[in-house]
Every structure is written in C-alpha cells, then in structure tokens.
Design a protein around this motif. Structure first.
Motif, PDB file in Angstrom:
ATOM      1  N   ASP A  25       0.942  -4.080   3.642  1.00  0.00           N
ATOM      2  CA  ASP A  25       2.272  -3.661   4.902  1.00  0.00           C
ATOM      3  C   ASP A  25       3.085  -2.396   3.813  1.00  0.00           C
ATOM      4  N   THR A  26       2.899  -2.484   2.714  1.00  0.00           N
ATOM      5  CA  THR A  26       3.565  -1.674   2.357  1.00  0.00           C
ATOM      6  C   THR A  26       3.609  -1.199   0.680  1.00  0.00           C
ATOM      7  N   PRO A  27       3.176  -0.343   0.758  1.00  0.00           N
ATOM      8  CA  PRO A  27       2.911   0.560  -1.028  1.00  0.00           C
ATOM      9  C   PRO A  27       4.003   0.178  -2.164  1.00  0.00           C
ATOM     10  N   LEU A 398     -15.719   1.389  -0.001  1.00  0.00           N
ATOM     11  CA  LEU A 398     -15.651   1.263   1.829  1.00  0.00           C
ATOM     12  C   LEU A 398     -14.213   0.241   1.860  1.00  0.00           C
ATOM     13  N   CYS A 399     -14.355  -0.509   1.504  1.00  0.00           N
ATOM     14  CA  CYS A 399     -13.833  -1.225   1.965  1.00  0.00           C
ATOM     15  C   CYS A 399     -11.680  -0.213   2.025  1.00  0.00           C
ATOM     16  N   VAL A 400     -11.956   0.065   0.275  1.00  0.00           N
ATOM     17  CA  VAL A 400     -10.764   1.174   0.466  1.00  0.00           C
ATOM     18  C   VAL A 400     -10.918   2.137   1.840  1.00  0.00           C
ATOM     19  N   LEU A 401     -11.893   2.977   1.976  1.00  0.00           N
ATOM     20  CA  LEU A 401     -11.496   3.578   3.502  1.00  0.00           C
ATOM     21  C   LEU A 401     -11.481   2.954   4.546  1.00  0.00           C
ATOM     22  N   THR A 402     -11.550   1.969   4.940  1.00  0.00           N
ATOM     23  CA  THR A 402     -11.455   1.310   6.299  1.00  0.00           C
ATOM     24  C   THR A 402     -10.089   0.722   6.123  1.00  0.00           C
ATOM     25  N   HIS A 403      -9.802   1.090   5.285  1.00  0.00           N
ATOM     26  CA  HIS A 403      -7.844   0.008   4.981  1.00  0.00           C
ATOM     27  C   HIS A 403      -7.339   1.038   5.204  1.00  0.00           C
ATOM     28  N   ARG A 404      -7.335   2.007   4.813  1.00  0.00           N
ATOM     29  CA  ARG A 404      -6.493   3.749   5.263  1.00  0.00           C
ATOM     30  C   ARG A 404      -7.102   3.731   6.511  1.00  0.00           C
ATOM     31  N   CYS A 405      -7.942   4.322   6.642  1.00  0.00           N
ATOM     32  CA  CYS A 405      -8.485   5.031   8.143  1.00  0.00           C
ATOM     33  C   CYS A 405      -8.001   4.062   8.997  1.00  0.00           C
ATOM     34  N   GLU A 407      -6.775   0.267   8.812  1.00  0.00           N
ATOM     35  CA  GLU A 407      -5.962  -0.692   8.439  1.00  0.00           C
ATOM     36  C   GLU A 407      -4.640  -0.583   9.089  1.00  0.00           C
ATOM     37  N   ALA A 408      -4.169   0.072   7.785  1.00  0.00           N
ATOM     38  CA  ALA A 408      -2.828   0.952   7.781  1.00  0.00           C
ATOM     39  C   ALA A 408      -2.314   1.966   8.606  1.00  0.00           C
ATOM     40  N   PRO A 409      -2.936   2.717   9.306  1.00  0.00           N
ATOM     41  CA  PRO A 409      -2.696   3.653  10.773  1.00  0.00           C
ATOM     42  C   PRO A 409      -1.924   2.365  11.793  1.00  0.00           C
ATOM     43  N   GLN A 411      -1.197  -0.933  11.074  1.00  0.00           N
ATOM     44  CA  GLN A 411       0.041  -1.270  11.577  1.00  0.00           C
ATOM     45  C   GLN A 411       1.454  -0.958  11.365  1.00  0.00           C
ATOM     46  N   ALA A 412       0.831   0.573  10.606  1.00  0.00           N
ATOM     47  CA  ALA A 412       1.861   1.757  11.387  1.00  0.00           C
ATOM     48  C   ALA A 412       2.675   1.380  12.732  1.00  0.00           C
ATOM     49  N   LEU A 413       1.294   1.943  13.837  1.00  0.00           N
ATOM     50  CA  LEU A 413       1.638   1.735  14.799  1.00  0.00           C
ATOM     51  C   LEU A 413       2.913   0.717  15.393  1.00  0.00           C
ATOM     52  N   GLY A 414       1.887  -0.860  15.481  1.00  0.00           N
ATOM     53  CA  GLY A 414       3.100  -1.807  15.352  1.00  0.00           C
ATOM     54  C   GLY A 414       4.018  -1.806  15.148  1.00  0.00           C
ATOM     55  N   ARG A 415       3.982  -1.739  13.806  1.00  0.00           N
ATOM     56  CA  ARG A 415       5.442  -1.672  13.664  1.00  0.00           C
ATOM     57  C   ARG A 415       6.485  -0.692  14.947  1.00  0.00           C
ATOM     58  N   LYS A 416       5.883   0.643  14.830  1.00  0.00           N
ATOM     59  CA  LYS A 416       6.920   1.899  15.413  1.00  0.00           C
ATOM     60  C   LYS A 416       6.944   0.844  16.858  1.00  0.00           C
ATOM     61  N   LEU A 417       6.020   0.171  17.359  1.00  0.00           N
ATOM     62  CA  LEU A 417       5.962   0.191  18.511  1.00  0.00           C
ATOM     63  C   LEU A 417       7.083  -1.656  18.455  1.00  0.00           C
ATOM     64  N   ALA A 418       6.962  -2.121  17.874  1.00  0.00           N
ATOM     65  CA  ALA A 418       7.793  -3.442  17.600  1.00  0.00           C
ATOM     66  C   ALA A 418       9.283  -2.830  17.695  1.00  0.00           C
ATOM     67  N   ARG A 419       9.301  -2.049  16.486  1.00  0.00           N
ATOM     68  CA  ARG A 419      11.092  -1.422  16.827  1.00  0.00           C
ATOM     69  C   ARG A 419      11.316  -0.694  17.947  1.00  0.00           C
TER      70      ARG A 419
END
Length: 441
Positions: A25-27, A398-405, A407-409, A411-419
């Motif tokens: 969720d966070t680095p 490949l999983c590093v790529l899918t996480h960055r492209c 998963e991470a975006p 999750q960030a969108l979900g946190r923004k919407l939740a706030r």
C-alpha cells in the motif's frame, strides 16, 4: 492469495501518525510489519510453483504431492495473513463504506485485467482456459465472477486461483456482519465455534452434496438471487442508518455462511476450517496489539489446529497419502505463520518484502502465463528445472510491471475516493465506534 491491505496499531500503542501495514500500500511501510509481506511473498511463490510444476516438473510433483500439498500450504498461509489484516483495516477505519471501497479497488482491477487477458489470448488461440461451464450462459458466468463468490455459486473459475477469492469475500461479509452487531472483538469464540463445527460436520458433510443449492434451485437462479442479496447487503451495511447497517451486515453474513456450507465445491469441513483459520489470524492480531492475551491466542490456535487436523483425518475422502499431504501442509502453514510472528521485530530482507508487494500480481498473473505456455507448447513429461527457473525469470518482472501499472494506481484511486466519500474523523477507533455517526459507515 491474500491481497495486501493497510492497517495501523491502536493509538495507545502509537500516538503518532499511524503507519501502513503493507508495503503493497505504501513504499515506506514500517519494518515491524514487513513479516506479513514476507509471508505473502513466500506463499505466492509456492502457489506459482505448485501450478507450474504441472507443466515443468511433473515427475517431481508426483513424488511430492502425496507427502506435502504445496497448494494447500500456501493458501492457508494467505488465509492466516488475511485474518490478521482484514478486520484490523475495518476497525481502524471504523467505516464500512470505505472498507468496501478499499477492497473493491484492491481486488477487482488486477483480477479483471487477468481474466480479460486470458480470455483474449484464448480467443487468439494462444492460451488454454477452463471452458467447461456446462449449460451456464456467459452472462451468469460473468455475474458470478463479478460477485467474487463464483466458487460457492456453482460456477467453475475462469482462472483456477480465483476460488480462494470466494472464501476471502465470504470472510469479508462475516467480518462486516460482526462489526455491525458489535461482536467483532469475539474473534476467538468465532474461530473456536467454526473449528468445532468443522470437526463434527462429517455426518452433515456426507449428506450435503457439492453445490447442493445449485442442484436444488439451479445455478443461474442462485447466481442472480445471491447477487441481488450481496448488493443489498453491502449497500445497507454502508448506509447512514444504524438499523440498515445491522440489517445489511447480518444479511451478508448469512449469505456467506449459507453458500460456504451448502454450495461450496470443497467439503463442508474444509470450508469451515478455512473460515476458522482466518478468524484465528484475527485472534493473533488482537494479541499482538494488546487487545487480548497471548494465552487466548494460543488456546484458540490449539483448538482450531486440533479440529482442522481431526477433520481432515476423519472426513477426507482421499487416499491415506492425500490425507497426509493435506495435514502436513496445514501444520507447516501454521508453523510458518508462527515463525513469521516470532521474527516480526527483526529486520526482514527488502527483496522478501518486495516480493510481498507484488504477491497479488504473482498470484493472478502466473496462471495467465501458464495458460499461454500450455497452449503453445503443452506440458513436459519429464522434469525441466531450467524451464522452471526461466518461467519465474519471466514471471517476476512481469508482475513488477502489473503492480506498477495496475495495482498501485487503482489502490491510489481507491484511497482518494474513500477520502472524498468519508473524510477522516479525528479520535480513536473506539471513540468513532461509540459515536457511530451516520456518515461514518
């Protein structure tokens, strides 16, 4: 299997700004909680190896599986980690609405991408997928997968690994149900009850056939009916009315229990064991954060483990070797979780926590890659260690790529919407629960 989620310690233990639980969720996740990411990373690798061994290590697999069920080992580790994390996240937020937003944006984007990719590759003729859906229409198959309850709705999974997400969703519904009726602190009692029911479910389990509800009322009608109930339950539990919150929470919990008990493809005893294991993880979380005693956690673990092993020994329909493989896998999963717990205050290698960061991608992407390999080349009859290593050499980047492209975006969108939907409320979790303002759920 278990997707990463964030959580914090109680304010009494950490008066400063609460840190996130998972590096996913966070680095900048604190190292004191990196042990959970490490466990996720290990479990994800084991699942990927278990499935890839069909293709590259058939001889080794035939020798290993009767003694050690690698798949069950990994998913039990995932379920224990989920039990530790999920209720903690809901209680930290104190809001059911934001909890569901977080779960949706955490699970669905990558899941949808993986399913879409394998379907597209299948239509292009370069991937093999499971297409034995009987007489179910495409619409009902899609609807069942949208609910994430497809495994307990009598629908075969488009990706083999998706079956565990159905039990994750059932656990979410039960956790929300307990939260709405203010019984979420009774995790030990719930875990013990489920474990005992698993141990005594032999007779009932023998009488209840696999997917019994689907056989009784039809898979299509069951999917539609359950989908409606699920939507109503989540919407009501997320509403501003206390009465509706309780109604929605209880409705969702009942739905989860009924489907797991009477329509799962795994035996009734194993479905109950899975739920008991997840609540055992919650009991460990409460002991680790000082909300209950370690004696309570140890006692609960003893009961759940004894009931699980006894259930597997008494009710397993497989051969003696199959039964042994399940029991050994289960016990090693519990010991692995216990070892991670014992090492939680030590520094965990960054590569291992990094593997935990991409564990959800590993879990969902590896079957897509294997579908392409099986479709293009088939499976090898002899062990090919070099090809097994090459498979992981392709999979992990490949999983590093899918996480960055993906998963991470998301999750960030979900946190923004939740706030945006529910701005943070000052005060402790207990204060928020006591106030229970309409907008907080």
């Amino acid at each position: 299997m278990e997707p990463p989620l964030s959580v914090s310690r109680p304010p009494k233990r950490l008066p400063s700004a609460p840190p996130r639980l998972s590096v996913s969720d966070t680095p900048t996740a604190p190292s004191r909680l990196a042990w959970l990411d490490a466990l996720r990373g290990i479990a994800a690798l084991v699942v990927a190896f278990d499935h890839s061994s069909y293709t590259f290590m058939a001889e080794f697999r035939r020798e290993l599986m009767p003694q050690f069920n690698t798949s069950r080992y990994a998913i039990m580790v995932f379920f224990l980690v989920s039990g530790y994390i999920i209720p903690a996240s809901l209680e930290r937020r104190g809001r059911i609405r934001t909890f569901w937003i977080g779960r949706i944006f955490r699970i669905y984007p990558l899941c949808a991408a993986a399913v879409t990719a394998v379907l597209a590759l299948h239509l292009a003729g370069v991937a093999q997928i499971r297409d034995d859906f009987g007489r179910q229409s495409a619409a009902t198959v899609v609807l069942a997968h949208v609910t994430l309850l497809q495994e307990v709705l009598g629908t075969r999974d488009l990706l083999l690994v998706l079956w565990t997400l159905s039990y994750e969703m059932a656990f979410y519904l039960l956790v929300v149900a307990l939260f709405t009726v203010r019984l979420h602190q009774r995790s030990a009692a719930v875990a013990v009850t489920l474990g005992v029911f698993a141990a005594v479910s032999g007779t009932a389990g023998g009488m209840v056939a696999s997917s019994a509800l689907s056989g009784a009322i039809g898979t299509g009608p069951l999917i539609v009916f359950a989908s409606i109930i699920l939507v109503v339950a989540i919407c009501c539990a997320s509403s501003g009315s206390p009465a509706l919150r309780v109604f929605g929470g209880v409705l969702g919990g009942v739905l989860a229990l009924v489907l797991v008990l009477f329509n799962g493809t795994v035996p009734m005893w194993e479905g109950l064991v899975i739920l008991a294991v997840m609540f055992l993880g919650t009991v460990v979380y409460r002991a680790d954060t000082g909300r209950s005693s370690w004696w309570c956690a140890a006692s609960t673990a003893a009961v759940v483990v004894s009931c699980a092993v006894g259930s597997a020994y008494a009710h397993s329909r497989g051969t003696e070797y199959t039964r042994r493989g399940w029991i050994v896998a289960f016990l090693l999963a519990v010991l692995t979780f216990g070892a991670g717990l014992a090492w939680r205050h030590r520094r965990i290698p960054r590569w291992l926590t990094g593997l935990g960061t991409i564990s959800y991608s590993v879990y969902l992407v590896h079957p897509v890659l294997l579908a392409v390999i099986d479709g293009l080349f088939g499976r090898w009859r002899r062990d090919e260690v070099v090809l097994e290593v090459a498979f992981f050499a392709v999979l992990l980047p490949l999983c590093v790529l899918t996480h960055r492209c993906i998963e991470a975006p998301s999750q960030a969108l979900g946190r923004k919407l939740a706030r945006h939907v529910d701005p943070p409320v000052k005060g402790t979790h207990d204060e928020r629960c006591a106030q229970a303002p309409p907008a907080s759920s």
